[in-house]
Design a protein around this motif. Sequence first.
Motif: not given
Length: 168
Positions: A69-76
């Motif tokens: 659910d939290n792809h952007a945070e993870r990529e960061y």
Amino acid sequence: EVEKIRIKITSLGLTESRITADETIQQLFVECRLNNFLAEETPLSLPKPTGGQRIHYNYSTVINVDKEDNHAEREYLKSILLKPDLSANSLKFTVVSDPPEDEQDLECEDIGFAYVSLKEIFQKQRDIIEQDIDVFDSQDASAVIGKLTVTVEALNALRSVHEECKND
């Protein structure tokens, strides 16, 4: 286990500075920001602490960084671990002056910034638990105007992201 970064803003104390002297600064709240896509703030603004006192927020929040659910945070988080020169590798805490009720023409004003390096948490393999961090004057980055006591538990999430980087 759901991967998350747990953040707690415990308390704030100010040293003598332009902030303590400024009578238009009366109520303070704290915002916590992860890069540019996530900001949380303490629901309360509290009266500015005076003479060595501290104000206590005891505010906790959780940033989920699971893959689903939290792809952007993870990529960061990945970019923090993979790019050594990434400048935005910290959680940023901003102390904000909340104008008094009867002075609605005044804006909320950022008065100080404090940082917790997520990269350092990973490098040292150690979360930050109830630690005092320096708050720097928003108008003079070399001047410390106070201490913010925070907890940042991010190590497990960072380890998980690191494993994933190795497996990619």
